[in-house]
Design a protein around this motif. Structure first.
Motif, short mmCIF file in Angstrom:
data_model
loop_
_atom_site.label_atom_id
_atom_site.label_comp_id
_atom_site.label_asym_id
_atom_site.label_seq_id
_atom_site.Cartn_x
_atom_site.Cartn_y
_atom_site.Cartn_z
N CYS A 104 0.86 -1.19 0.00
CA CYS A 104 0.00 0.00 0.00
C CYS A 104 0.89 1.23 0.00
N GLY A 112 -5.51 4.00 -1.63
CA GLY A 112 -5.20 2.57 -1.76
C GLY A 112 -5.50 2.04 -3.15
N CYS A 121 -5.88 -2.54 0.24
CA CYS A 121 -5.50 -1.28 0.89
C CYS A 121 -6.71 -0.38 1.06
#
Ligand code: MAN
Length: 505
Positions: A104, A112, A121
């Motif tokens: 991430c 993300g 993420c």
């Protein structure tokens, strides 16, 4: 549905498709043609099917068919970026090789979206925005404070320059007065020499006495002026000590039980409360003015009297009376002819000779004074021409020292003076290029060059030595925080210096 309508529907479907990794304003570049084809952006001769976009296979040499994957190699010549929308924060671009790599990258894609395939993420843009707002608020306040400190330095520098200009003007005024005085003395000397050679009948024979009186007044003025100069110097030193004590009083740690510091602070506070208000030191000229005026009126009053045959009987000074009785006593021991000769000698012309000598001495003294004042003026004028950086700001730190223990040494940096590493001279100030101060000609390094240093100034609210390194033996590099290096930062500049604290996400 008719075939025409079906084709139209297909075309509409193709144009409205959202392409991952492409910013909204460039989405139109990915609109497929009515026949469902699309061509590479920088090479229209390469025609692909629209569904070859982001199919994780690099078809276009410019990589334009894979904006949302890392299929096209990221090389020095070909940079491919993926667009993160970062809703609620700032959109950013990330290198395509970081897309869907399992990491991430919140420092770039706080939403993300760089890991859209796994969806691992979560969106942290709210948190990042909070950090950003906190950072910009603090940074703006810090910049404002540092700029305030810088403005103080700028006005201090302006005051220092003004003081110099005023000092030059004062000295020039004095020089003018001294030059007039010198001219007068020279003409007095000429007259005195003339009267010593052939005294005129109707000459004011009292004048030498009056001149002598003026010379004494001049001597007295010079001595008083010297006394005032040294007393001004002493006052300056007292002010410096007071500033040091005021600094101690303001910055000492009252929780630290150091009896002598507390006693010192208490005594200083008492001293301040009992200290009389500063009064102006009078000018020496004002003190002797009444005497000078008296001398002038004496000259005109005495001119009303004419001396007797030998002059001596009516010259009312202690010296002349003494001389008269001395001559009388001596004459009683001498043969008549000689005593006659003594009586006939005009004491005024002898006084004239004495006065000539005095005038010469006064001329010498005045010439010396003029020379030294002229030298002083040229030193100040040379200082005025010297470069002290933009807005003359370095004038404000003349005489300022910054001290800090870093590693095993205590470093002392005097802005326009020198740098010491404990007692070792690192260098003397040599130049300023608007960013860094250079110090050269330090003490010799064992088996190496003379020590020298470069001081890089970075913006900070006060002068503070942040670090020192020695990139080459005995050649030092200092980082100095100082308001001198501060400048107004735009919102964009502040924003671009923001770094996400990943540990807080
Ligand atoms: C002292 C210091 C050092 C320097 C050496 C060179 O120890 O001044 O910074 O490197 O001398 O001999």
């Amino acid at each position: 549905m008719t075939p025409v309508l079906a084709l139209l529907a297909l075309a509409t479907l193709a144009t409205s498709q959202h392409i991952v990794g492409v910013p909204p304003e460039k989405q139109y570049l990915y609109n497929a043609a009515a026949d469902g084809t699309w061509h590479c952006l920088s090479d229209p001769s390469i025609v692909l099917l629209a569904d070859q976009i982001n199919d994780n296979f690099c078809d276009c040499p410019d990589g334009s068919d894979e904006p949302g994957t890392n299929a096209c190699e990221f090389t020095d010549d070909h940079h491919h970026y993926f667009y993160c929308a970062n809703e609620g924060f700032f959109p950013r671009y990330i290198e395509n090789f970081k897309v869907n790599d399992g990491v991430c990258d919140y420092d770039v894609c706080c939403d993300g979206s760089d890991e859209y395939l796994s969806g691992e993420c979560e969106n942290k843009c709210d948190e990042v925005k909070k950090q950003f707002d906190e950072f910009t608020t603090n940074k703006e306040a810090a910049v404002a404070k540092a700029l305030e400190a810088k403005n103080d330095l700028v006005s201090k520098a302006a005051q220092a320059k003004l003081a110099l200009v005023t000092q030059i003007a004062k000295l020039k005024e004095k020089l003018k007065a001294d030059a007039d005085e010198l001219e007068k003395l020279n003409s007095d000397l000429e007259n005195a020499q003339l009267s010593a050679e052939e005294p005129e009948k109707d000459q004011n024979l009292w004048q030498p006495l009056v001149d002598e009186f003026h010379e004494h007044v001049n001597d007295a003025e010079q001595q008083i002026s010297g006394f005032f100069d040294s007393s001004k110097e002493n006052l300056k030193k007292i002010k410096q000590l007071e500033n040091m004590l005021a600094d101690l009083m303001e910055n000492y740690n009252p929780n630290f039980n150091d009896a002598s510091v507390k006693k010192c602070v208490k005594s200083f506070a008492e001293y301040l409360s009992n200290k009389p208000e500063d009064t102006e030191t009078p000018e020496s000229g004002h003190i002797v003015k009444p005497l000078t005026e008296f001398g002038n009126s004496l000259a005109s009053r005495l001119a009303l009297f004419s001396p007797g045959e030998a002059g001596i009987a009516i010259v009312p000074t202690f010296g002349n009376v003494l001389h008269h009785y001395y001559e009388q006593m001596i004459s009683s021991f001498k043969p008549v002819e000689i005593s006659k000769k003594v009586v006939l000698e005009n004491p005024i012309s002898r006084l004239t000779l004495k006065s000539t000598e005095k005038i010469r001495k006064a001329i010498d003294a005045l010439e010396k004074k003029i020379n030294s004042q002229t030298a002083e003026v040229s030193i100040y004028q040379e200082n005025l021409q010297r470069s002290y950086g933009a807005q003359d700001i370095l004038r404000a730190v003349e005489g300022v020292w910054v001290t800090k223990k870093i590693g095993e040494y205590t470093y002392k940096l005097g802005f326009l003076d020198s740098i010491y590493q404990d007692n070792t001279l690192v260098g003397r100030f040599s130049s300023y290029d608007g960013k860094s101060l250079k110090f050269t000609q330090g003490s010799k390094c064992w088996n190496g060059p003379l020590r020298s240093a470069e001081v890089e100034m970075v913006c900070g609210p006060k002068h503070d030595l942040m670090s020192v390194s020695e990139p080459e033996k005995c050649q030092y590099k200092f980082i100095l925080e100082t308001p001198i290096a501060c400048s107004l930062l735009s919102k964009d500049e502040i924003a671009s210096s923001f770094k996400i604290d990943l540990s807080r996400l």
